[in-house]
Write a protein that holds these residues in place. Structure first.
Motif, PDB file in Angstrom:
ATOM      1  N   GLY A 110      -9.530  -4.406  -1.856  1.00  0.00           N
ATOM      2  CA  GLY A 110     -10.416  -3.324  -2.279  1.00  0.00           C
ATOM      3  C   GLY A 110      -9.864  -2.582  -3.483  1.00  0.00           C
ATOM      4  N   ARG A 111      -8.561  -2.361  -3.460  1.00  0.00           N
ATOM      5  CA  ARG A 111      -7.900  -1.668  -4.563  1.00  0.00           C
ATOM      6  C   ARG A 111      -8.063  -2.448  -5.873  1.00  0.00           C
ATOM      7  N   ALA A 112      -8.093  -3.780  -5.732  1.00  0.00           N
ATOM      8  CA  ALA A 112      -8.277  -4.603  -6.931  1.00  0.00           C
ATOM      9  C   ALA A 112      -9.736  -4.606  -7.389  1.00  0.00           C
TER      10      ALA A 112
ATOM     11  N   ALA B 113      -8.491   4.403  -4.458  1.00  0.00           N
ATOM     12  CA  ALA B 113      -8.891   5.223  -5.607  1.00  0.00           C
ATOM     13  C   ALA B 113      -7.773   5.401  -6.630  1.00  0.00           C
ATOM     14  N   TYR B 114      -6.531   5.152  -6.219  1.00  0.00           N
ATOM     15  CA  TYR B 114      -5.379   5.549  -7.022  1.00  0.00           C
ATOM     16  C   TYR B 114      -5.402   5.013  -8.460  1.00  0.00           C
ATOM     17  N   GLY B 115      -5.612   3.702  -8.590  1.00  0.00           N
ATOM     18  CA  GLY B 115      -5.607   3.092  -9.928  1.00  0.00           C
ATOM     19  C   GLY B 115      -6.704   3.675 -10.815  1.00  0.00           C
ATOM     20  N   LEU B 116      -7.834   4.023 -10.215  1.00  0.00           N
ATOM     21  CA  LEU B 116      -8.959   4.580 -10.981  1.00  0.00           C
ATOM     22  C   LEU B 116      -8.641   6.003 -11.429  1.00  0.00           C
TER      23      LEU B 116
ATOM     24  N   VAL C 298     -12.195  -2.426  -7.009  1.00  0.00           N
ATOM     25  CA  VAL C 298     -12.775  -1.182  -7.535  1.00  0.00           C
ATOM     26  C   VAL C 298     -12.583  -1.065  -9.047  1.00  0.00           C
ATOM     27  N   ARG C 299     -11.647  -1.796  -9.578  1.00  0.00           N
ATOM     28  CA  ARG C 299     -11.441  -1.754 -11.027  1.00  0.00           C
ATOM     29  C   ARG C 299     -12.495  -2.537 -11.791  1.00  0.00           C
ATOM     30  N   GLN C 300     -13.317  -3.283 -11.058  1.00  0.00           N
ATOM     31  CA  GLN C 300     -14.353  -4.118 -11.672  1.00  0.00           C
ATOM     32  C   GLN C 300     -13.777  -4.959 -12.804  1.00  0.00           C
TER      33      GLN C 300
ATOM     34  N   LEU D  49       0.866  -1.185   0.000  1.00  0.00           N
ATOM     35  CA  LEU D  49       0.000   0.000   0.000  1.00  0.00           C
ATOM     36  C   LEU D  49       0.899   1.230   0.000  1.00  0.00           C
ATOM     37  N   TYR D  50       0.395   2.320  -0.548  1.00  0.00           N
ATOM     38  CA  TYR D  50       1.176   3.555  -0.530  1.00  0.00           C
ATOM     39  C   TYR D  50       1.078   4.163   0.862  1.00  0.00           C
ATOM     40  N   PRO D  51       2.219   4.258   1.585  1.00  0.00           N
ATOM     41  CA  PRO D  51       2.171   4.602   3.015  1.00  0.00           C
ATOM     42  C   PRO D  51       1.659   6.010   3.299  1.00  0.00           C
ATOM     43  N   HIS D  52       1.897   6.925   2.354  1.00  0.00           N
ATOM     44  CA  HIS D  52       1.513   8.308   2.638  1.00  0.00           C
ATOM     45  C   HIS D  52       0.071   8.603   2.216  1.00  0.00           C
ATOM     46  N   MET D  53      -0.603   7.612   1.635  1.00  0.00           N
ATOM     47  CA  MET D  53      -1.987   7.831   1.191  1.00  0.00           C
ATOM     48  C   MET D  53      -2.959   7.189   2.177  1.00  0.00           C
ATOM     49  N   SER D  54      -4.155   7.787   2.276  1.00  0.00           N
ATOM     50  CA  SER D  54      -5.209   7.200   3.109  1.00  0.00           C
ATOM     51  C   SER D  54      -5.739   5.931   2.442  1.00  0.00           C
TER      52      SER D  54
HETATM   53  P1  ADP Z   1      -2.016  -0.620  -8.745  1.00  0.00           P
HETATM   54  O1  ADP Z   1      -2.224  -1.320  -7.453  1.00  0.00           O
HETATM   55  O2  ADP Z   1      -3.028   0.432  -9.043  1.00  0.00           O
HETATM   56  O3  ADP Z   1      -1.748  -1.573  -9.898  1.00  0.00           O
HETATM   57  P2  ADP Z   1       0.793  -0.198  -8.844  1.00  0.00           P
HETATM   58  O4  ADP Z   1       1.399  -0.667  -7.582  1.00  0.00           O
HETATM   59  O5  ADP Z   1       0.903  -1.020 -10.052  1.00  0.00           O
HETATM   60  O6  ADP Z   1      -0.702   0.224  -8.542  1.00  0.00           O
HETATM   61  O7  ADP Z   1       1.407   1.224  -9.158  1.00  0.00           O
HETATM   62  C1  ADP Z   1       0.797   2.057 -10.076  1.00  0.00           C
HETATM   63  C2  ADP Z   1       1.760   3.167 -10.372  1.00  0.00           C
HETATM   64  O8  ADP Z   1       2.000   3.931  -9.196  1.00  0.00           O
HETATM   65  C3  ADP Z   1       3.097   2.662 -10.836  1.00  0.00           C
HETATM   66  O9  ADP Z   1       3.482   3.399 -11.968  1.00  0.00           O
HETATM   67  C4  ADP Z   1       4.019   2.949  -9.670  1.00  0.00           C
HETATM   68  O10 ADP Z   1       5.315   3.282 -10.116  1.00  0.00           O
HETATM   69  C5  ADP Z   1       3.374   4.142  -9.011  1.00  0.00           C
HETATM   70  N1  ADP Z   1       3.657   4.195  -7.566  1.00  0.00           N
HETATM   71  C6  ADP Z   1       4.270   3.250  -6.830  1.00  0.00           C
HETATM   72  N2  ADP Z   1       4.394   3.619  -5.557  1.00  0.00           N
HETATM   73  C7  ADP Z   1       3.818   4.832  -5.459  1.00  0.00           C
HETATM   74  C8  ADP Z   1       3.620   5.754  -4.379  1.00  0.00           C
HETATM   75  N3  ADP Z   1       4.042   5.514  -3.144  1.00  0.00           N
HETATM   76  N4  ADP Z   1       2.970   6.877  -4.674  1.00  0.00           N
HETATM   77  C9  ADP Z   1       2.563   7.152  -5.893  1.00  0.00           C
HETATM   78  N5  ADP Z   1       2.737   6.335  -6.943  1.00  0.00           N
HETATM   79  C10 ADP Z   1       3.361   5.199  -6.730  1.00  0.00           C
END
Ligand code: ADP
Ligand code: ADP
Length: 229
Positions: free
Chosen positions: A149-151, A101-104, A153-155, A90-95
């Motif tokens: 959940g992150r997976a 939501a990030y991938g979306l 949400v992409r449906q 998980l991205y540590p600095h994000m909620s």
């Molecule tokens: P997802 O779970 O949505 O597939 P990924 O882990 O594949 O996400 O990462 C998606 C993109 O986000 C990649 O291009 C990756 O380099 C970038 N990424 C990775 N770590 C972080 C982070 N801490 N903050 C922002 N973006 C990041």
């Protein structure tokens, strides 16, 4: 029509004299909404099969199709799949919300739609009250649920699980197994789940693929595969 098809899939690592063939012509038709568990000894090619579906490894010969689309040549992001790994970073600095939501966001899904999908996933995974927390403020089980959940949400049309439970203690493993069952009941996403744990295979699978040295040894229901003669 099968949701996911393997047609005489071959995988070689390396080139020329050093090439090492590790998947020797696997064919299988997986039905829409089916939950398939892939088992077999370490090194038999389970992870390679999954990675080829995801597009993280190239197919050396043969075809993989998701629905009607042969996906061999598509980039990972163009395939309608989501993958859950055992090391759910998980991205540590994000909620929690931002992690889900990030991938979306990257895929330019409209903000309202992102909120709807994240809220729905959070409800199913009982994360609704944790959406503003950071990963470090969560338990191991909660983090695992955020990763799922992150997976979802992409449906995706196909869900890939690469031993997602193997780093968890016994209690959390049993609990997460139940959550995966619930997810599959509610969402009915076609799933490929790799494990070396027979209990997981028996409880989760509608059908089991038994791999051995790059060959599909058996493909059947848990009763068929584990029946004693
Ligand atoms: P997802 O779970 O949505 O597939 P990924 O882990 O594949 O996400 O990462 C998606 C993109 O986000 C990649 O291009 C990756 O380099 C970038 N990424 C990775 N770590 C972080 C982070 N801490 N903050 C922002 N973006 C990041
Ligand atoms: P499993 O997931 O069943 O443990 P893998 O798919 O990881 O099996 O590996 C299958 C075979 O392919 C093994 O012999 C392994 O050593 C080999 N292999 C896996 N990944 C690579 C790679 N990136 N390069 C070369 N050989 C690999």
């Amino acid at each position: 029509m099968a949701a996911l098809s393997f047609r005489n899939v071959i995988k070689r690592y390396g080139h020329g004299a050093k090439a090492n063939q590790v998947i020797h012509g696997v064919s299988a038709e997986i039905a829409d909404r089916e939950f398939i568990v892939i088992v077999g000894p370490s090194g038999c090619g389970k992870s390679t099969l999954l990675r080829m579906v995801a597009g993280l490894e190239e197919v050396s010969a043969g075809e993989i199709a998701i629905g009607k689309r042969v996906v061999n040549q598509l980039e990972p992001a163009e395939r309608d799949i989501a993958m859950v790994f055992q090391n759910y970073a998980l991205y540590p600095h994000m909620s929690v919300f931002q992690n889900m939501a990030y991938g979306l966001k990257i895929a330019k899904v409209p903000v309202d739609e992102i909120k709807t999908r994240v809220d729905k996933a959070a409800k199913i995974l009982e994360l609704g009250h944790l959406l503003e927390r950071k990963p470090r403020e969560l338990s191991g089980g909660q983090r695992q649920r955020v990763a799922m959940g992150r997976a979802i949400v992409r449906q995706p049309q196909v869900f890939l699980f690469d031993e997602p439970l193997s780093n968890l203690d016994a209690k959390l493993r049993a609990q997460t197994r139940l959550e995966i069952q619930k997810l599959h009941r509610e969402l009915g996403i076609t799933s490929l789940f790799v494990t070396h744990d027979q209990v997981e295979a028996m409880t989760l699978a509608q059908r089991i693929i038994v791999m051995n040295a790059g060959v599909m040894d058996q493909f059947g229901t848990p009763e068929e595969v584990y029946a004693r003669p």
